[in-house]
Design an enzyme around this catalytic site. Structure first.
Site, PDB file in Angstrom:
ATOM      1  N   ASP A 330       9.921  27.111  43.164  1.00  0.00           N
ATOM      2  CA  ASP A 330      10.899  27.903  43.614  1.00  0.00           C
ATOM      3  C   ASP A 330      12.139  27.174  43.362  1.00  0.00           C
ATOM      4  OD1 ASP A 330      11.279  25.414  44.974  1.00  0.00           O
ATOM      5  OD2 ASP A 330      11.667  26.162  46.853  1.00  0.00           O
ATOM      6  N   ASP A 591       9.685  23.413  48.868  1.00  0.00           N
ATOM      7  CA  ASP A 591       9.696  22.482  49.682  1.00  0.00           C
ATOM      8  C   ASP A 591      10.335  23.146  51.042  1.00  0.00           C
ATOM      9  OD1 ASP A 591      12.458  23.497  49.092  1.00  0.00           O
ATOM     10  OD2 ASP A 591      13.416  21.634  48.781  1.00  0.00           O
ATOM     11  N   ASP A 595       7.669  28.411  51.607  1.00  0.00           N
ATOM     12  CA  ASP A 595       6.467  27.999  50.730  1.00  0.00           C
ATOM     13  C   ASP A 595       5.084  27.653  50.824  1.00  0.00           C
ATOM     14  OD1 ASP A 595       8.611  28.400  48.337  1.00  0.00           O
ATOM     15  OD2 ASP A 595       9.268  26.489  49.297  1.00  0.00           O
ATOM     16  N   ASN A 659     -33.093  12.721  25.058  1.00  0.00           N
ATOM     17  CA  ASN A 659     -34.021  12.075  25.583  1.00  0.00           C
ATOM     18  C   ASN A 659     -35.393  12.706  26.285  1.00  0.00           C
ATOM     19  OD1 ASN A 659     -32.996   9.451  24.706  1.00  0.00           O
ATOM     20  ND2 ASN A 659     -31.893   8.864  26.866  1.00  0.00           N
ATOM     21  N   ASN A 684     -31.926   5.521  32.406  1.00  0.00           N
ATOM     22  CA  ASN A 684     -30.666   6.364  33.215  1.00  0.00           C
ATOM     23  C   ASN A 684     -29.691   5.265  33.733  1.00  0.00           C
ATOM     24  OD1 ASN A 684     -31.555   8.552  32.175  1.00  0.00           O
ATOM     25  ND2 ASN A 684     -32.515   9.383  34.194  1.00  0.00           N
ATOM     26  N   ASP A 688     -25.733   4.164  32.184  1.00  0.00           N
ATOM     27  CA  ASP A 688     -24.650   4.621  32.878  1.00  0.00           C
ATOM     28  C   ASP A 688     -23.693   3.477  32.968  1.00  0.00           C
ATOM     29  OD1 ASP A 688     -24.895   7.207  33.154  1.00  0.00           O
ATOM     30  OD2 ASP A 688     -26.138   7.338  34.934  1.00  0.00           O
TER      31      ASP A 688
END
Length: 859
Positions: A330, A591, A595, A659, A684, A688
């Site tokens: 704005d 603001d 808006d 895999n 797994n 990870d």
């Protein structure tokens, strides 16, 4: 509720239509108009509604495809007897869900904040006398009494005005106060052009008066904004992409699972073992730590942004702001200071004018009516010599004359100083003061004055005129004195653009973000501000241009425009939705209360700390300083978070697919399962762990230079290319092991090590698009990778690991694994450069179109 055309009706007709009168409604009439069940809900009902909303928000966190796949994986782990693995997966799912629930719990208070002022008492005229009523008791037909400081409790028309001015900036974006007077309003005019109307959410700053309430509560302009925020918010670009990524994984997993299960059964493998093996592989495709890694990445980003003056209200908005391709902002208070300032004071010839500033100061400081911000600007600095003047009389401002005059006694005798709208002042003038101080006929300079005023108007200024005349001591008082005035000069006021606004917008454009301005202000002022901010004002759309346009047509027009002027709150929201329809990731910075709908509709809503409370509630990110450079810092943080998330997605999904394919192939050519289901899940989990450190990994500058987003075609291509490379080396591993005639436990152990170490090593290679030795990883990633590598090498010799099917390996097998891993790293290093070059060529630019969808489905 009456038709919207009530604005154009005569007040007498409105009073009759609403069965009201100048003395107000009767108590019986007001009571009869109260809707059934009106008033505040009980504490119990509010609590029930709040708990139900929270429960729905909590359950919504667990509906994404990735989350569902992970919960299935946890169930499989428990079914296979691996309670620890199952609990770990469930813990990850719960942490991600609770984090998302915490992020979005703020939505419960948005509507209550917007409606606000629930305990407000209103002065109304009922039963012929003034009385106080709760705002919830206000009904159409009530006569509300207004005075300076009053909050307007509904939408209505002015009946009486004594210098009534309203601050409507929160609703319209207009920085100047709006004068209010009785009169007919244009039926289709936006709120800022209805001088005979007042609106809920605004407040009176000067004068007194009364208004007939026509719409109250949810039927008001303000109420319709609030009602709009009760709809489910549109899905953000990041959430759309992450959901589609989840569906992509689900499609891969289901397709491969069906093929693998069918082939295993065809090769006469036990049906139950084949089913469990297939399910374990399918779950193994899921990046199980994605929610946790996102949480860590976003939390770190939020902490860094807080240190720079940016408060993150919804964590996933960090990634949304990083992927933002268009910023809509704005004007008032964002690009401009939000306060009127004196641009210039000059006479008809362009000079400073004799006594121009002095007379302007006297008129502003001595008038006793409306204490408006324009007079406040003129009174900031006391003008020398003003102490020699004393006020004798005053002709107050009214909307017919559009002038205010003050009679003062001073060294020149008794003089009348008039200030007001330029046209209103000029029509009372017969002369204009020349550069030499001598008067000339007004006709000789009126053209010059109008040209100058138009030029200043194009520069975003509001022009007032100031004039004077000498009075006789017995000249009387009243508007009749305002004749044969001598025009003294023009006062031009402007809401100045913020220092640094132009450079801030340029910095955002350097980050690949297009900037557009959306304002409720008129097109002339909007074009001026846009020009000063570095936007192209010739690419402008006004509110009237978009009426009747469909979303598709509007999206085409909106994509070309850079300035949108005279937009009401609903039109602002339509602009945001149209831009999203064209495939952009849209941010909105505002603001004002006007808006709020646009903030809510945007992929990422941004506000400032000084904004209205309801506006901050609707925003995802709040800037503690009105500094757009801070926003650029937030964009970079968002891109860091998203880039590190994508690293994990690319690396883990490709390694898991490799895999999965290799194990599926191995299961067809080995007389035993190549890896036990519990070993697959354990693999797994271990692989990870280093990925947890990706959240704090270093980034190459090019990874944050442009907007990035979920690109499933690129992810799919990466999975296939690097997944197949992984599969080739996996198949090479098990072919070599079969040729060596190793025992089943050694085969599984060797393949487990090769799979785990290859994933850890390739993580260090493909985490960057540069040569890996030219872009070193962060200390955390390097340390965890080394730790997992050391643990994996020790597993075969740990006695407790026998229960998982591990067995010690011979030096010959270890040497084979070293050779295969070395080849894998080299091939991956060589493959990434042509892959990324081809991906960049296919995209044509770093920002690809995305389809729109619904909001609130972050993984």
């Amino acid at each position: 509720m009456l038709s919207e055309h009530f604005w154009s009706a005569d007040t007498g007709v409105l009073l009759s239509s609403l069965e009201s009168a100048p003395e107000g409604l009767t108590s019986a009439q007001a009571l009869a108009r109260m809707p059934v069940g009106a008033g505040r809900p009980t504490a119990r009902k509010r609590a029930q509604d709040r708990y139900a909303a929270r429960l729905r928000a909590l359950l919504a966190q667990f509906k994404s495809p990735i989350t569902i796949m992970m919960m299935v994986g946890a169930g499989i782990s428990v079914f296979l007897g691996d309670l620890t693995e199952g609990m770990i997966i469930l813990a990850i799912v719960c942490m991600g869900g609770l984090l998302g629930f915490w992020q979005e719990s703020r939505a419960d208070g948005i509507v209550e904040k917007l409606m606000g002022l629930l305990t407000m008492r209103i002065r109304v005229r009922r039963d012929g006398s003034e009385t106080l009523v709760d705002r919830d008791s206000l009904v159409p037909g009530d006569i509300v009494l207004l005075q300076a400081g009053s909050a307007v409790p509904g939408d209505g028309v002015i009946l009486v005005s004594n210098g009534l001015f309203a601050d409507e900036s929160a609703l319209t974006g207009e920085s100047f106060p709006a004068g209010k007077r009785p009169g007919v309003n244009p039926a289709e005019a936006p709120p800022h052009e209805r001088s005979g109307a007042v609106f809920m959410g605004t407040h009176i700053i000067s004068g007194t008066g009364s208004a007939l309430m026509v719409q109250v509560g949810k039927d008001t302009v303000f109420g319709r904004i609030s009602k709009g925020l009760q709809r489910p918010a549109p899905e953000t670009a990041f959430e759309r992409g992450s959901k589609r990524f989840g569906y992509l994984l689900l499609e891969f997993a289901l397709a491969l699972a069906v093929v693998i299960f069918a082939l295993n059964v065809a090769f006469d493998r036990p049906v139950l073992d084949s089913l469990l093996f297939t399910l374990a592989l399918a779950v193994g495709l899921t990046p199980q730590l994605l929610p946790a890694i996102q949480g860590i990445t976003l939390s770190r980003g939020a902490a860094r942004m807080a240190g720079k003056g940016v408060v993150v209200r919804r964590l996933s908005s960090i990634e949304d702001i990083g992927g933002m391709t268009i910023l809509c902002t704005d004007k008032t208070g964002t690009l401009t200071e939000g306060e009127a300032g004196l641009r210039t004071a000059e006479d008809a010839w362009g000079g400073p004018g004799r006594n121009l500033r002095l007379y302007a100061y006297l008129n502003a400081s001595l008038q006793s009516g409306y204490a408006n911000p324009i007079d406040a600007v003129l009174c900031v600095d006391k003008v020398g010599g003003s102490e020699a003047y004393a006020k004798k009389d005053e002709v107050p401002y009214d909307f017919t004359r559009k002038r205010l005059s003050v009679a003062v006694a001073g060294p020149e005798g008794l003089i009348l100083i008039t200030k007001g709208a330029l046209e209103g002042v000029l029509e009372a003038c017969s002369w204009a003061e020349g550069g030499d101080g001598l008067p000339v006929g007004i006709a000789q300079v009126s053209g010059r004055i109008h040209e100058r005023a138009e030029a200043l108007g194009r520069e975003g200024c509001r022009c007032l005129g100031i004039a004077y005349r000498k009075l006789d001591s017995d000249g009387g008082t009243g508007p009749g004195l305002e004749r044969n005035l001598i025009f003294l000069g023009i006062l031009a006021f402007q809401d100045p653009i913020k220092a640094g606004a132009r450079s801030s917008l340029a910095a955002l454009r350097d980050l690949g973000i297009s900037v557009k301005m959306i304002t409720g202000d008129n097109r002339v002022v909007a074009a001026c501000v846009a020009r000063e901010a570095g936007l192209r004002p010739e690419r402008i759309l006004v509110g009237g241009d978009i009426e009747g346009l469909g979303l598709l047509a509007l999206s085409r027009k909106a994509a070309r425009a850079e300035v949108f002027a005279e937009m009401d709150p609903g039109q602002k929201e339509r602009i945001i939705l149209a831009l999203k329809k064209s495939g952009e990731a849209v941010g909105y910075l505002g603001d004002g209360i006007n808006d709020a709908p646009a903030l809510y509709a945007a992929d990422v809503g941004i506000s400032v700390d000084s904004a209205a409370d309801s506006t901050k509630q609707a925003a995802d990110i709040v800037l503690l300083r009105k500094d757009l450079h801070v926003l650029a810092d937030g964009v970079r943080e968002g891109r860091r978070a998203f880039a590190n998330t994508l690293k994990y997605v690319f690396i883990t999904s490709s390694a898991n697919l490799g895999n999965m394919v290799a194990m599926a192939a191995a299961s067809l050519f080995t007389p035993f399962l190549p890896m036990l289901p519990k070993q697959i899940l354990f693999l797994n989990f271990l692989s990870d762990l280093p990925a947890m450190a990706i959240a704090g990994d270093r980034l190459d500058p090019e990874q944050v230079a442009r907007p990035r987003h979920w690109d499933n075609r690129e992810i799919q291509g990466f999975m296939i290319v690097f997944g197949l490379i992984s599969s080739v080396f996996d198949i090479l591993t098990f072919a070599s092991l079969l040729a060596m005639h190793v025992e089943p436990d050694q085969f599984r152990t060797a393949w487990f090590l090769e799979s785990l170490l290859s994933e850890v090593l390739v993580l260090l290679v493909i985490r960057t698009r540069r040569m890996s030795f030219r872009s070193l990883p962060g200390k955390g990633l390097m340390g965890l990778s080394a730790l997992v590598g050391a643990v994996s090498l020790a597993l075969p010799w740990i006695p407790q690991m026998k229960g998982l099917g591990f067995a010690p390996l011979t030096p010959r097998i270890l040497l084979l694994l070293f050779a295969i891993l070395s080849g894998y790293v080299v091939v991956s290093e060589l493959a990434k450069r042509p892959f990324y070059a081809r991906a960049a060529g296919n995209s044509g630019n770093p920002v690809k179109p995305r389809k729109s969808g619904k909001r609130n489905a972050a993984p």
